[in-house]
Enzyme design. Structure first.
Site, mmCIF file in Angstrom:
data_model
loop_
_atom_site.group_PDB
_atom_site.id
_atom_site.type_symbol
_atom_site.label_atom_id
_atom_site.label_comp_id
_atom_site.label_asym_id
_atom_site.label_seq_id
_atom_site.Cartn_x
_atom_site.Cartn_y
_atom_site.Cartn_z
ATOM 1 N N LYS A 159 5.635 -1.442 -8.309
ATOM 2 C CA LYS A 159 4.291 -1.580 -8.614
ATOM 3 C C LYS A 159 3.163 -1.835 -7.368
ATOM 4 O O LYS A 159 2.047 -1.250 -7.521
ATOM 5 C CB LYS A 159 4.043 -2.901 -9.584
ATOM 6 C CG LYS A 159 4.620 -2.653 -10.869
ATOM 7 C CD LYS A 159 4.188 -3.516 -11.763
ATOM 8 C CE LYS A 159 5.094 -3.221 -13.285
ATOM 9 N NZ LYS A 159 4.619 -3.832 -14.276
ATOM 10 N N ARG A 160 3.607 -2.229 -6.247
ATOM 11 C CA ARG A 160 2.878 -2.424 -5.217
ATOM 12 C C ARG A 160 2.705 -1.263 -4.273
ATOM 13 O O ARG A 160 1.692 -0.945 -3.719
ATOM 14 C CB ARG A 160 3.099 -3.717 -4.459
ATOM 15 C CG ARG A 160 2.730 -5.066 -5.071
ATOM 16 C CD ARG A 160 3.481 -6.256 -4.118
ATOM 17 N NE ARG A 160 4.870 -5.835 -3.847
ATOM 18 C CZ ARG A 160 5.811 -6.280 -5.194
ATOM 19 N NH1 ARG A 160 5.264 -6.719 -6.251
ATOM 20 N NH2 ARG A 160 7.068 -6.022 -5.059
#
Ligand code: GLU
Length: 508
Positions: free
Chosen positions: A265-266
């Protein structure tokens, strides 16, 4: 008898949906549609500590945007509801009880502190602690304590969890549709928590009970769930539901562009592309993560991009409509190894879909960008501009760069072109062209083109040189579509004004 195909997408509303999750949903959808089956949306929100407000709404909106439609589920309804696990809470207890009664599960009273201290002891001896068939006998549970002690603890409302009791020395077999046979020895598995005394089931229990009650035929999900699958298979066995157990297919991971590890997600904004379908604002921190929608991707392109991350049709065809995907999709052609995200390919897809998209729809979006720049043009005009330059664009946001000269005069002139093309007699020739254009009444692309070309040929002027200077006067640079499309679009007055302005401004 062939079973009705029923598949589900079962996200936990713990934040925005990662594109890996979107791909999982897409493959489920394609499989369901191909088999005239049902595609369900179930929200798995039993872990209240990880609940994030807005996540469920986000998920629903993302699939609407992508055109991936559910037949049943949260926000739609259906005969197997409710579809949100927190709304199903009361129905799980009986299943936990059933496993306790049949001896497939047991109460465990160990407190988190007790477990922590045991874990530390193990670590000190360089060992890994696991609550399993080897350790459960020495821990505080209904297998090690007497019946009376257990009854008393329950009577006094001492908090407990219900754990699954893996049988010893049992080979558990998973027939994965993508990976083939996967075997696991039960001795290696920990006795997972199924239910807690606060009345909440864990993911494992709720997931299996719901898949059973909702008559799910195939579980198609990410590879990260493969380690949980032996427990799931054993749960079907324990409940006596093995004959209707769904078939399993665990999808390969989505990897970072360099192939080094899972796309997390990052990663998105760090690596320069969105990992979420829609932009997401973190309700706690206010941090914004970019989305495909807001970055100018066309939903059909995103579907096509995701379809090819882990699957291919085995042919040369790369552009697929949703209907074509439904027809071509097959679980057999899903790869076992991880799929690397490829930004250039994603842009390529968007470029292709921009060419197919209707010009008026693109024009409407471009109009918003123009309005932001205080430019007011008719939709009709913008639509024509779009048709002339979109082949040079991958995103709506590229249109301005490629077409600003349709809306405003150049404010500077490319030095390199001046050096190379602007000759002493250029102003003279351009003035003659101004006179020529001024006399033209039919100001179409074809006519202006014909008249100017005829003039250049008749006067035996260097075609490349003067055309470049004409373009420089109108555009300020060497780019742009057919010059006479520009001339005819901006019109006689504006064209003449621009050429005059260039003659004034460019002095060598
Ligand atoms: N709730 C799980 C998730 O968040 C579902 C996994 C499954 O499909 O079984 O991915």
């Amino acid at each position: 008898m062939n079973r009705r195909v029923r598949v589900r997408f079962a996200p936990s509303p713990t934040g925005p949906l990662h594109i890996g999750g979107v791909r999982t949903a897409l493959y489920n959808y394609l499989f369901a549609k191909q088999n005239n089956g049902d595609f369900l949306l179930r929200i798995e929100d039993t872990d209240q500590t990880r609940f994030v407000p807005g996540a469920e709404e986000y998920i629903i909106e993302a699939f609407k945007w992508l055109g991936i439609n559910f037949d049943e589920g949260v926000g739609i309804g259906g005969e197997y509801g409710p579809y949100r696990q927190s709304d199903r809470k009361p129905m799980y207890k009986q299943y936990a009880d059933e496993l306790l009664n049949s001896g497939w599960a047991y109460y465990a009273f160990d407190t988190p502190e007790e477990l922590d201290s045991i874990r530390k002891q193990y670590e000190a001896e360089k060992k890994n602690f696991q609550y399993d068939c080897n350790t459960r006998g020495a821990l505080r549970n209904s297998l090690s304590l007497s019946k009376e002690e257990v009854e008393e603890l329950l009577h006094n409302n001492v908090p407990y969890v219900v754990r699954f009791k893996f049988p010893k020395d049992t080979e558990i077999l998973i027939n994965d549709l993508i990976r083939g046979e996967v075997k696991m020895n039960s001795n290696l598995l920990d006795d997972k928590v199924l239910y807690k005394s606060d009345g909440m089931p864990t993911y494992h229990l709720a997931n299996i009970v719901d898949d059973h009650l909702m008559e799910i035929s195939h579980v198609i999900r990410g590879e990260e769930w493969l380690p949980s699958c032996p427990l799931h298979v054993m749960l079907y066995e324990a409940f006596g539901w093995k004959d209707t157990m769904p078939e399993f297919a665990h999808l390969p991971l989505l990897l970072k562009p360099d192939g080094n590890g899972k796309l997390s997600k990052r990663d998105g904004d760090r690596l320069g592309f969105p990992v979420f379908p829609l932009q997401w604002t973190d309700p706690k921190t206010g941090d914004i993560s970019s989305g495909y929608r807001e970055s100018g991707y066309i939903p059909e392109a995103v579907v096509n991009i995701l379809a090819f991350l882990g699957w291919n049709p085995g042919t040369e065809q790369e552009i697929f409509s949703m209907q074509e995907l439904v027809e071509a999709f097959s679980i057999e052609r899903i790869s076992k190894s991880g799929a690397k995200f490829d930004l250039e390919k994603a842009k390529w897809y968007n470029h292709k879909y921009l060419q197919i998209a209707s010009n008026i729809e693109i024009a409407k979006q471009f109009d918003l960008i123009l309005k932001d720049k205080q430019i007011n043009a008719s939709l009709d005009y913008i639509e024509k501009v779009v048709s002339l330059v979109k082949e040079r664009c991958s995103f709506v946001s590229d249109l301005w760069e490629q077409s600003s000269f349709f809306f405003e005069k150049p404010s500077s002139y490319d030095e390199k072109i001046i050096q190379k093309r602007w000759k002493e007699d250029t102003p003279e020739v351009l003035k003659e062209i101004i006179g020529l254009l001024d006399s033209v009444s039919d100001f179409t692309t074809e006519n202006t083109d014909k008249i100017v070309h005829a003039f250049i040929e008749e006067r035996q002027i260097n075609m490349g040189q003067i055309m470049n200077c004409l373009r420089l006067s109108l555009v300020g640079a060497g780019k742009g579509p057919n010059l006479f499309d520009i001339v005819s679009m901006i019109g006689k007055e504006e064209s003449i004004e621009r050429i005059n302005k260039a003659i004034e401004a460019i002095k060598k």
